[in-house]
Design an enzyme around this catalytic site. Sequence first.
Site, PDB file in Angstrom:
ATOM      1  N   HIS A   1      15.415  21.562  37.643  1.00 57.63           N
ATOM      2  CA  HIS A   1      16.122  20.493  38.319  1.00 57.63           C
ATOM      3  C   HIS A   1      16.955  19.713  37.316  1.00 57.63           C
ATOM      4  O   HIS A   1      16.611  18.601  36.945  1.00 57.63           O
ATOM      5  CB  HIS A   1      15.129  19.578  39.031  1.00 57.63           C
ATOM      6  CG  HIS A   1      14.207  20.328  39.948  1.00 57.63           C
ATOM      7  ND1 HIS A   1      12.993  19.855  40.349  1.00 57.63           N
ATOM      8  CD2 HIS A   1      14.345  21.540  40.544  1.00 57.63           C
ATOM      9  CE1 HIS A   1      12.416  20.734  41.154  1.00 57.63           C
ATOM     10  NE2 HIS A   1      13.212  21.771  41.280  1.00 57.63           N
ATOM     11  N   ASN A   2      18.035  20.345  36.875  1.00 55.31           N
ATOM     12  CA  ASN A   2      18.955  19.685  35.949  1.00 55.31           C
ATOM     13  C   ASN A   2      19.985  18.947  36.801  1.00 55.31           C
ATOM     14  O   ASN A   2      20.623  19.556  37.655  1.00 55.31           O
ATOM     15  CB  ASN A   2      19.683  20.709  35.080  1.00 55.31           C
ATOM     16  CG  ASN A   2      18.740  21.758  34.501  1.00 55.31           C
ATOM     17  OD1 ASN A   2      18.278  22.631  35.223  1.00 55.31           O
ATOM     18  ND2 ASN A   2      18.463  21.683  33.225  1.00 55.31           N
TER      19      ASN A   2
END
Lengths: 589, 226
Positions: free
Chosen positions: A516-517
């Site tokens: 989850h960048n």
Amino acid sequence: MTTKLKEVDVVIVGMGWTGGIMAKELSDAGLTVVGLERGAPRSDAGFSVPMIRDELRYAVRNELFMDVSRDTLTFRNRPAERALPMRKLGSFLPGEGVGGAGVHWNGQTYRLSPHDHALRSRVEERYGKSFIPQDMQLADWPMSYAELEPFYDKFEYMAGISGKAGNIAGRIQEGGNPFEGPRAREYPNPPLKPSLASEMFTETTKKLGYHPFPRPAANMSRPYTNPDGIKLGECQYCGFCENFGCEANAKASPHITVIPAALRNRNFSLKPHAWVTRVNLAPDGKRATGVSYTSVLTGEEFEQPANLVILCAYGLGNVHLMLLSGIGKPYDPVSDTGTVGKGYCYQVATVVQAFFDDRIFNPFMGAGSLGVVIDDFNGDNFDHGPVGYIGGASIYSASLGGRPINQRAVPPGTPRWGTEWKKATAHWYNRTLQMSVQGSNMASRYNYLDLDPTYRNAFGLPLMRMTYNFTDNDEKLSAHLTTVAHDIARAMGPTHLGPRTPRRAPYSIVPYQSTHNTGGAIAGHDPGKSALNRYLQSWDVPNVFVMGASAFPHNSGYNPTGAVGALTYWAADAIRTKYLKDPGPLLHT
Amino acid sequence: MAGVVGVGVAIPVAPATAEAAPKDKVQDGPAANASARCYQFFDLNEVAFIEAFVDHLIPADELSPSGTELGVTIYIDRQLAGAWGRGARMYLLGPWPAGTSQQGYQLPLAPADLYRSAIRAVEAHCEAVHGGSFDRLQPAQRQQIMLALSDGSLRLQQIPAQVFFDMAYANVMEGLFADPIYGGNKDKRGWRLVGFPGVMAAHAENIERFRGEPYLVEPLGIADLS
């Protein structure tokens, strides 16, 4: 020698969730749309049993993920260090190929809370301005939860999410998440069947006074036909979900939903193996004229002219392409000016394991999003005054598989090899319960993305450079919420409890933590502080829109895909109903 | 009593699953039939090292045969001889300055090159300190070397010991638990050790029927269903 192609209305870069949604929405509107995907096509036959049940190939050798031999990024913890290439995948696993990361995701599909959308205002109101750390770039989102609600709903019904509503039009629903924002209606499918671990987590968290609810899942709890007429199968709890494609079409993925729906329109064409190297700009830099791409099959170079360019790569890829193309001003943390590359955030995630001598969990029966979660410590659902940090976490038990190369734990103190290790592994494999803490992450001045001065990719272009570290706020959050999770595990009465190991700086890019960048091309109210306006339109080049979690001004304690899907439908709606009538900036400054 | 679920037992208590694989098909794929242990990558000295290394991690005991007997060394050999060993899907371009541990792997070496260099360095250390090759050390001496490799305290010529150990350790676990088509996990003994049922997985009913109860079936691999 570059071949110049015929101009189209829209070129989309990347064919995952956001590209697929855009392709469907804009080709439905009658526009000529070309979707370019750097990776390979997917066919329905691609993920068949038994071949897909190959842990080594998919979960260890990373077959469906980005191939870092061609393009990667460089990394350092702080600006004073020299960034070095991420030579192998580790901390995060961006996708590649038609369907993108939507092929191999777990399917955990949350909505952000109303609090997330008004983060800075709410924090200032409840705790005061001085509560915000000096370098924290806290911002309100430029659209409210209520504005996004219809688009969350659209994404959830398209993707057939299995779950239990907690708040329908303001009425709290038993068994759902009482903290969630109001939704118009129930989820399209009921929750998945609980595992033993789910039941134990539910029972214990209820006893502790928390509010457990089933994790919303893009794993179908029953056969489902979505509003586009796309049929999805029933989840078989095979335990080969995240990292894998689903042979049963039971996990909502772009390559079986929005992309085939878009391909019904003859005005949409999909080109895989097309690696976009640049968004081309007019000489004044204020208008995109299309994109340049290279066929990775033949090496041929093409120019695709278009009136509208929509960046739908993985979030990190969008930012990279903006930096390579000169869209917007690169962010500079020293002067705190520029916007592209600003606001990169991650997830502050930890795991807690508990070992039960007298329980059999059958961990190999699972689904990517099977589990139970509490939101009591997420967002602003608790008083942050005493704990002194901003943000929160979803805390959950996960029953996502028992694939034995990666998914086998032993109690602390077990030797790493030999007969004792073997005995412990044989005994505890089936007796381990796993919980996770998925913590939010706020933008911080020196966490950012720019271009690397040294290293280059297979196309001779500079790699993107990531400068990132955990902050004091992250450490406080992780210490507190890992303890909460550890206490929940202890309350279950395990034979052994795994170690309590909160995240601390420095962040390491080596062990897997989360894919989850977020951030890097954030949306906001102010063109001086954000790369995109509230419709995810570039402030600087108004015929460029940028989808994905790169637009998030901060990362929440949730999986981002639900919000990514909602934002994409929201932006597609703005393009259809506003931009096409009057192409140009949708907001004037 | 260690919970040796599935070790040496084949009790098809879930008929729907067991039916899918007739008994006569339950065997290793052709790739695992390497009892003669013909190596593609390792030379004779390296074979002596890797077999001793693997069998130290996975010794023969009442729970399973040794790692070498289970095909783990063959698994590693094939991996090193193939695309992964040559650095497929790794970014190997320079420059290669030493980084921080947070920056991860920074050697200019593909895995096959790392193994070759590291084995040579460990053997040189064994000769210098113990006067013999790794496979001829006393078990206690070998344990000492393994611990020093695993915590990085062993100083090798040019090669960071822990980087090599971590890679080799991961490969040993892969060889024990990956599908038998890759040459290890012979007779699915790795899967039997823990009670992993393998690739045949339609558990929509089982997740309720076997909630909290052992699910014991003959494990099936990819070759059994191909």
